[in-house]
Design a protein around this motif. Structure first.
Motif, mmCIF file in Angstrom:
data_model
loop_
_atom_site.group_PDB
_atom_site.id
_atom_site.type_symbol
_atom_site.label_atom_id
_atom_site.label_comp_id
_atom_site.label_asym_id
_atom_site.label_seq_id
_atom_site.Cartn_x
_atom_site.Cartn_y
_atom_site.Cartn_z
ATOM 1 N N PHE A 47 6.264 18.452 -33.684
ATOM 2 C CA PHE A 47 6.209 18.011 -32.295
ATOM 3 C C PHE A 47 7.478 18.406 -31.551
ATOM 4 C CE2 PHE A 47 7.221 15.090 -28.887
ATOM 5 C CZ PHE A 47 6.093 15.231 -28.098
ATOM 6 N N PHE A 48 8.637 18.137 -32.129
ATOM 7 C CA PHE A 48 9.894 18.465 -31.468
ATOM 8 C C PHE A 48 9.910 19.912 -30.968
ATOM 9 C CE2 PHE A 48 12.494 15.068 -33.866
ATOM 10 C CZ PHE A 48 12.603 14.282 -32.735
ATOM 11 N N ILE A 71 5.388 9.252 -22.695
ATOM 12 C CA ILE A 71 6.062 7.955 -22.707
ATOM 13 C C ILE A 71 5.022 6.835 -22.667
ATOM 14 C CG2 ILE A 71 7.586 6.422 -21.390
ATOM 15 C CD1 ILE A 71 9.167 8.970 -20.588
ATOM 16 N N ASP A 72 3.957 7.032 -21.911
ATOM 17 C CA ASP A 72 2.894 6.025 -21.853
ATOM 18 C C ASP A 72 2.300 5.750 -23.229
ATOM 19 O OD1 ASP A 72 3.194 5.710 -19.133
ATOM 20 O OD2 ASP A 72 1.485 6.991 -18.607
ATOM 21 N N VAL A 73 2.238 6.767 -24.077
ATOM 22 C CA VAL A 73 1.693 6.593 -25.427
ATOM 23 C C VAL A 73 2.463 5.522 -26.194
ATOM 24 C CG1 VAL A 73 1.480 7.723 -27.686
ATOM 25 C CG2 VAL A 73 0.719 8.913 -25.611
ATOM 26 N N PRO A 115 -6.114 7.271 -22.450
ATOM 27 C CA PRO A 115 -7.206 8.105 -21.922
ATOM 28 C C PRO A 115 -7.681 9.125 -22.938
ATOM 29 C CG PRO A 115 -5.089 8.742 -20.969
ATOM 30 C CD PRO A 115 -4.843 7.478 -21.736
ATOM 31 N N ARG A 116 -8.965 9.405 -22.905
ATOM 32 C CA ARG A 116 -9.541 10.424 -23.776
ATOM 33 C C ARG A 116 -9.338 11.805 -23.153
ATOM 34 N NH1 ARG A 116 -12.566 8.291 -27.796
ATOM 35 N NH2 ARG A 116 -13.127 6.077 -27.627
ATOM 36 N N GLY A 117 -9.538 12.836 -23.951
ATOM 37 C CA GLY A 117 -9.419 14.191 -23.452
ATOM 38 C C GLY A 117 -7.998 14.628 -23.184
ATOM 39 N N ALA A 118 -7.049 14.066 -23.918
ATOM 40 C CA ALA A 118 -5.642 14.421 -23.718
ATOM 41 C C ALA A 118 -5.379 15.841 -24.200
ATOM 42 C CB ALA A 118 -4.746 13.432 -24.460
ATOM 43 N N SER A 119 -4.257 16.404 -23.754
ATOM 44 C CA SER A 119 -3.855 17.733 -24.201
ATOM 45 C C SER A 119 -3.553 17.703 -25.696
ATOM 46 C CB SER A 119 -2.607 18.176 -23.439
ATOM 47 O OG SER A 119 -1.485 17.383 -23.816
ATOM 48 N N PRO A 120 -3.514 18.871 -26.344
ATOM 49 C CA PRO A 120 -3.232 18.892 -27.784
ATOM 50 C C PRO A 120 -1.951 18.165 -28.183
ATOM 51 C CG PRO A 120 -4.061 21.017 -27.110
ATOM 52 C CD PRO A 120 -3.881 20.214 -25.846
ATOM 53 N N LEU A 121 -0.869 18.368 -27.448
ATOM 54 C CA LEU A 121 0.387 17.731 -27.833
ATOM 55 C C LEU A 121 0.378 16.230 -27.580
ATOM 56 C CD1 LEU A 121 3.232 20.254 -26.939
ATOM 57 C CD2 LEU A 121 2.762 19.232 -29.162
ATOM 58 N N VAL A 122 -0.263 15.780 -26.516
ATOM 59 C CA VAL A 122 -0.353 14.345 -26.277
ATOM 60 C C VAL A 122 -1.223 13.688 -27.341
ATOM 61 C CG1 VAL A 122 -1.151 12.553 -24.682
ATOM 62 C CG2 VAL A 122 0.084 14.539 -23.803
ATOM 63 N N SER A 123 -2.334 14.321 -27.669
ATOM 64 C CA SER A 123 -3.213 13.804 -28.719
ATOM 65 C C SER A 123 -2.488 13.732 -30.061
ATOM 66 C CB SER A 123 -4.448 14.694 -28.834
ATOM 67 O OG SER A 123 -5.236 14.347 -29.948
ATOM 68 N N PHE A 124 -1.759 14.791 -30.378
ATOM 69 C CA PHE A 124 -1.017 14.840 -31.638
ATOM 70 C C PHE A 124 0.060 13.770 -31.677
ATOM 71 C CE2 PHE A 124 2.470 16.590 -34.253
ATOM 72 C CZ PHE A 124 1.797 16.815 -35.444
ATOM 73 N N PHE A 125 0.801 13.627 -30.568
ATOM 74 C CA PHE A 125 1.866 12.631 -30.518
ATOM 75 C C PHE A 125 1.304 11.226 -30.632
ATOM 76 C CE2 PHE A 125 4.906 9.886 -28.194
ATOM 77 C CZ PHE A 125 6.030 10.098 -28.986
ATOM 78 N N SER A 126 0.169 10.975 -30.030
ATOM 79 C CA SER A 126 -0.456 9.658 -30.113
ATOM 80 C C SER A 126 -0.779 9.301 -31.559
ATOM 81 C CB SER A 126 -1.729 9.635 -29.260
ATOM 82 O OG SER A 126 -2.367 8.375 -29.329
ATOM 83 N N SER A 127 -1.362 10.251 -32.274
ATOM 84 C CA SER A 127 -1.669 10.027 -33.693
ATOM 85 C C SER A 127 -0.397 9.836 -34.503
ATOM 86 C CB SER A 127 -2.468 11.214 -34.236
ATOM 87 O OG SER A 127 -2.581 11.161 -35.642
#
Length: 346
Positions: free
Chosen positions: A77-78, A104-106, A115-127
Motif C-alpha cells: 500500500f505504501f 481517512i474515512d476508512v 461505500p461500495r465500488g471503491a477504487s482498488p487502493l481504497v478497497s485494499f486499504f479497507s481490507s
C-alpha cells in the motif's frame, strides 16, 4: 543501481530476515489481484522489481507467516499509493485532499457503512485496516489510526510544496516528510505483527519517545539519499538532501554526506538511550512480561532501521534504469478510480 555517488551508512544493528518471505509474497500478490491490481504483465513486473516481501521480511524478521503477509500488504500500500501522485494528480492539492479523505474515512467508519465500488487502493486499504485492528487493544487502534491519518493527510502538504516549487526550510520539511514517510506506522506494526504491546507508562517515557523519533527519522533520511536522483527531476522538493543542500549551500555530494552524518549521529543517540532503559523499567517496577515487551519493541525498531536500509541497497525501485522521464506518470496502473480508466489527474 545508479553509478551516482551514494554515501555508506554503517548501521551497527544486525540484519535478519523472516523465513516466510516467499510464502508471504504469494499471499500478497493474490490479495492485490483480488482488489483489481496488477492486472497487466507490465504492472506485475514493475511491482515485483521492488520486492515488497523482502522489505517486510527484513523489517519484521520475527513475524509468523500470516503476520508477515500483513506486513507485505502494508509495504504494498505504501509504495503503490505513493506512486499515484507521481503524475498530474500530485500537482492538484485539492484533488489529493479528496483522495486522501476517502482513505481517512476508512479508519473511522465501520466496514458495513463504507461505500461500495471503491477504487482498488481504497478497497485494499479497507481490507488491510480491518485485518490490522482485529484483536488489538483499543489504545493501539487509536494510536495506529492517528498515525495513518497523519500519513495520508501530509500528501496534501507534499502536493502544495510541489506546486510551490521551492525547497522548504528544515522544520517545514520535517512536518511533511515525517508524515508521508510512514515510518511511525512501521513502529506501530512492530507491535501488531510481533504480537506484543508496550505499556503506555513506558511507551511515553522520554527515552522511548526519543528512540522512536530516531527510528522514524533514520529510514526516512536514508530513503531521501537513495531517492533524490529520482525525485528531483519530477519536481519533488520534500527531500532532506535538497533541504540540506539549499540551507547549507553545499554541493550535492557534500549534502549527501551531511545527511549521512545526521543519520549516524542519531543512531549514536539511540544506542545511548537504550542503555538507560533497564533503569527506566526498574523505576516503573515493570514485571517480566512488560520488560519483555519493551525489549521486543527496541528489537523491532533496530530491525527496521537496519532492514529498511538494506532493502534500499538491493531493490530495483531506485535503479537509474527504473526511473521514468518526469513528464511520464511514474506508475503502471491508475489505482485511485473505481473504473481504472480515468487519468489520475482528472
Amino acid at each position: 543501481m545508479t553509478d551516482a555517488y551514494l554515501p555508506v551508512f554503517d548501521i551497527p544493528f544486525p540484519l535478519r530476515s523472516s523465513p516466510h518471505v516467499s510464502h508471504a509474497r504469494e499471499i500478497n500478490l493474490e490479495r492485490l489481484r483480488s482488489h483489481g491490481m496488477l492486472a497487466t504483465d507490465e504492472a506485475r513486473a514493475w511491482y515485483l522489481n521492488w520486492d515488497m516481501a523482502q522489505l517486510a521480511g527484513y523489517g519484521y524478521p520475527y513475524a509468523d507467516c500470516d503476520s508477515l503477509a500483513l506486513g507485505v500488504d502494508q509495504m504494498a500500500f505504501f509504495f503503490l499509493f505513493d506512486d499515484q501522485f507521481d503524475g498530474p494528480l500530485g500537482r492538484r492539492p485539492e484533488r489529493v485532499a479528496a483522495v486522501c479523505g476517502k482513505l481517512i474515512d476508512v479508519l473511522f467508519t465501520p466496514p458495513q457503512q463504507r461505500p461500495r465500488g471503491a477504487s482498488p487502493l481504497v478497497s485494499f486499504f479497507s481490507s488491510f485496516w480491518e485485518r490490522s485492528v482485529r484483536g488489538m487493544a483499543p489504545s493501539w487502534c487509536a494510536r495506529a489510526a492517528h498515525n495513518w491519518e497523519y500519513y495520508l493527510a501530509t500528501y496534501v502538504g507534499e502536493a502544495t510544496d510541489r506546486v510551490g516549487g521551492a525547497v522548504p526550510a528544515m522544520e517545514h520539511f520535517l512536518q511533511v516528510r515525517r508524515g508521508i514517510a510512514g515510518t511511525s506506522n512501521l513502529m506501530d506494526y512492530g507491535e501488531r505483527i510481533g504480537g506484543f504491546l508496550v505499556p503506555p507508562a513506558v511507551f511515553h517515557t522520554p527515552q522511548l519517545r526519543m528512540m522512536r523519533q530516531v527510528a522514524t527519522d533514520v529510514p526516512m533520511l536514508c530513503n531521501d539519499v537513495h531517492s533524490v536522483a529520482k525525485e528531483e527531476p519530477r519536481g519533488d522538493v520534500d527531500n532532506a538532501v535538497l533541504v540540506v543542500q539549499r540551507e547549507r549551500n553545499l554541493c550535492r555530494e557534500r549534502a549527501l554526506d551531511h545527511v549521512r552524518d545526521i543519520v549516524m549521529a542519531q543512531i549514536e543517540v539511540f544506542v545511548a538511550l537504550e542503555r538507560q532503559l533497564p533503569d527506566v523499567c526498574s523505576t516503573l517496577s515493570l514485571g517480566d512480561e512488560d520488560r519483555h515487551a519493551v525489549d521486543r519493541y527496541v528489537d523491532a525498531m533496530k530491525a527496521w532501521i537496519r532492514g529498511y536500509h538494506q532493502w534500499e541497497t538491493e531493490t530495483h525501485r531506485y535503479a537509474a534504469e527504473a526511473t521514468v522521464p518526469p513528464q511520464v506518470p511514474n506508475y503502471a496502473e491508475d489505482l485511485l478510480h473505481a473504473d481504472g480508466a480515468r487519468p489520475a489527474g482528472s
